[in-house]
Design a protein around this motif. Structure first.
Motif, PDB file in Angstrom:
ATOM      1  N   TYR A 258      -4.463   6.962   2.007  1.00  0.00           N
ATOM      2  CA  TYR A 258      -5.365   6.257   2.543  1.00  0.00           C
ATOM      3  C   TYR A 258      -5.938   5.345   1.527  1.00  0.00           C
ATOM      4  N   ASP A 269      -5.945   2.018   5.683  1.00  0.00           N
ATOM      5  CA  ASP A 269      -6.911   2.554   6.180  1.00  0.00           C
ATOM      6  C   ASP A 269      -6.708   2.722   7.917  1.00  0.00           C
ATOM      7  N   CYS A 270      -7.735   3.329   8.464  1.00  0.00           N
ATOM      8  CA  CYS A 270      -7.435   3.802   9.712  1.00  0.00           C
ATOM      9  C   CYS A 270      -7.031   2.473  10.627  1.00  0.00           C
ATOM     10  N   LEU A 273      -3.706   0.915   9.638  1.00  0.00           N
ATOM     11  CA  LEU A 273      -2.527   1.535  10.070  1.00  0.00           C
ATOM     12  C   LEU A 273      -2.116   1.284  11.444  1.00  0.00           C
ATOM     13  N   ALA A 331      -5.111   7.295   9.685  1.00  0.00           N
ATOM     14  CA  ALA A 331      -5.145   7.736   8.364  1.00  0.00           C
ATOM     15  C   ALA A 331      -6.687   8.082   7.874  1.00  0.00           C
ATOM     16  N   PRO A 337      -3.699  11.936   3.339  1.00  0.00           N
ATOM     17  CA  PRO A 337      -2.913  10.975   3.444  1.00  0.00           C
ATOM     18  C   PRO A 337      -2.801  10.775   5.283  1.00  0.00           C
ATOM     19  N   VAL A 338      -2.055   9.812   5.398  1.00  0.00           N
ATOM     20  CA  VAL A 338      -1.780   9.596   6.951  1.00  0.00           C
ATOM     21  C   VAL A 338      -1.176  10.700   7.489  1.00  0.00           C
TER      22      VAL A 338
END
Length: 355
Positions: A258, A269-270, A273, A331, A337-338
């Motif tokens: 991340y 980042d979220c 992704l 993420a 991590p993811v």
């Protein structure tokens, strides 16, 4: 009480955040003091530290989404400004050429303007030829009058372009100031999380890492990949090829670190992704969580299918990609991590079907 010290700048890009030791290294830009929160109580229990760190991560993620939105707008303003300047340069060249033509015509008129037309006719050795020239000059004068009007319009257009460029420049500077503010918030929150974690012993950090791993599949990157292989048939149940491709991309991203503001291919980042996953499928998603939730058809939790975007928290500050069986790939934060995780791990806020 610990003294205030400003740690050295560190980069997130090298951290994979896969082990307990990585929990202690919440890498992110600088670890500056934010809003006077540099006084962590050393008597906090590991559970209390985890609660505070999780809260800081959520606040940092909210600021990250605002940063992403401001960055997207700044890039658009910068692109528009470049286009306006290029257009202005081309029009300025055209305007200068038109002005030069008018200048040549005006000089010719000045040279002949001192002689009355009747005198020119009387002095002419060929009156018919003179009258023919006079008629052509009249037509040329009409064309020049049109040219003058065209130049006037070009000058007005140049003024408009300069005004528009000034407005875009002001917007760009405002976005840049906004980026700086959000970056300060993010690095401050992540820096405070790092300081909290650094107060724990190695055993306590290991305990926290184990607890986080037990909260959902994927606490360790190797375990994540193992869980992913077991769950991967969910990709075949996606409603269409684009959703299946996005899910496939997300599985391959498991274990990636991340990094706030990152959109792949090696860190995310979220919302970065989910954007990258659908970009691989040929679908352009907006950059932020609060824009992504409006990028498709809203679906209820009971209607979820692989490839749907699932959102969390009241401020729509986190997003993951649903892969079936109550699981998502997301993420999480700089300490993880993811990974594959259950969607009931966080407060569910809504879902969108993109493709």
């Amino acid at each position: 009480m610990a003294a205030h010290r400003k740690p050295k700048q560190r980069s997130l890009s090298g951290s994979t955040a896969r082990t307990a030791a990585t929990l202690a290294l919440v890498g992110a830009a600088s670890a500056t003091v934010f809003d006077g929160t540099g006084h962590a109580d050393p008597r906090l229990s590991p559970a209390e530290v985890k609660s505070k760190v999780d809260s800081l991560y959520r606040e940092a993620e909210t600021a990250t989404e605002k940063y992403n939105g401001a960055k997207e707008k700044a890039e658009k303003a910068e692109k528009t400004l470049r286009e306006l300047r290029d257009t202005a340069a081309r029009k300025a060249e055209k305007l200068n050429s038109a002005r030069n033509s008018l200048g040549s015509y005006a000089a010719a008129q000045y040279r002949a303007g001192g002689i009355d037309p009747s005198v020119q006719l009387a002095l002419s050795s060929d009156p018919e030829q003179f009258l023919d020239r006079a008629a052509r000059a009249d037509r040329a004068g009409s064309r020049q009058a049109l040219a003058v009007g065209d130049v006037r319009k070009q000058v007005q257009e140049m003024d408009r372009l300069r005004g528009a460029a000034d407005e875009r420049l002001a917007a760009l500077r405002a976005r840049q100031a906004e980026l700086k503010k959000h970056k300060k918030t993010i690095t401050g929150k992540l820096g405070e999380a790092k300081r909290l974690l650094s107060r724990l012993t190695a055993d306590q950090r290991a305990e926290l890492a184990g607890a986080e791993g037990r909260e959902g599949p994927g606490g360790d990157s190797r375990a994540s990949r193992s869980d992913a292989r077991a769950a991967s048939p969910g990709a075949a149940k996606a409603p269409n090829a684009r959703a299946a491709a996005a899910v496939s991309y997300a599985y391959k991203a498991i274990g990636s670190p991340y990094v706030w503001g990152a959109t792949g291919p090696n860190a995310f980042d979220c919302s970065g992704l989910t954007q990258a996953a659908y970009r691989s499928a040929g679908v352009a998603l907006p950059r932020t969580t609060y824009a992504q939730i409006a990028a498709g058809e809203r679906v209820s939790r009971s209607q979820l299918r692989p490839g749907d975007l699932v959102f969390f928290y009241s401020g729509i500050s986190h997003v993951g990609l649903y892969v079936g069986n109550g699981q998502m790939i997301h993420a999480p934060n700089p300490s993880a991590p993811v990974r594959l995780a259950p969607i009931d791990q966080m407060p569910f806020a809504g879902a969108t079907r993109v493709a």
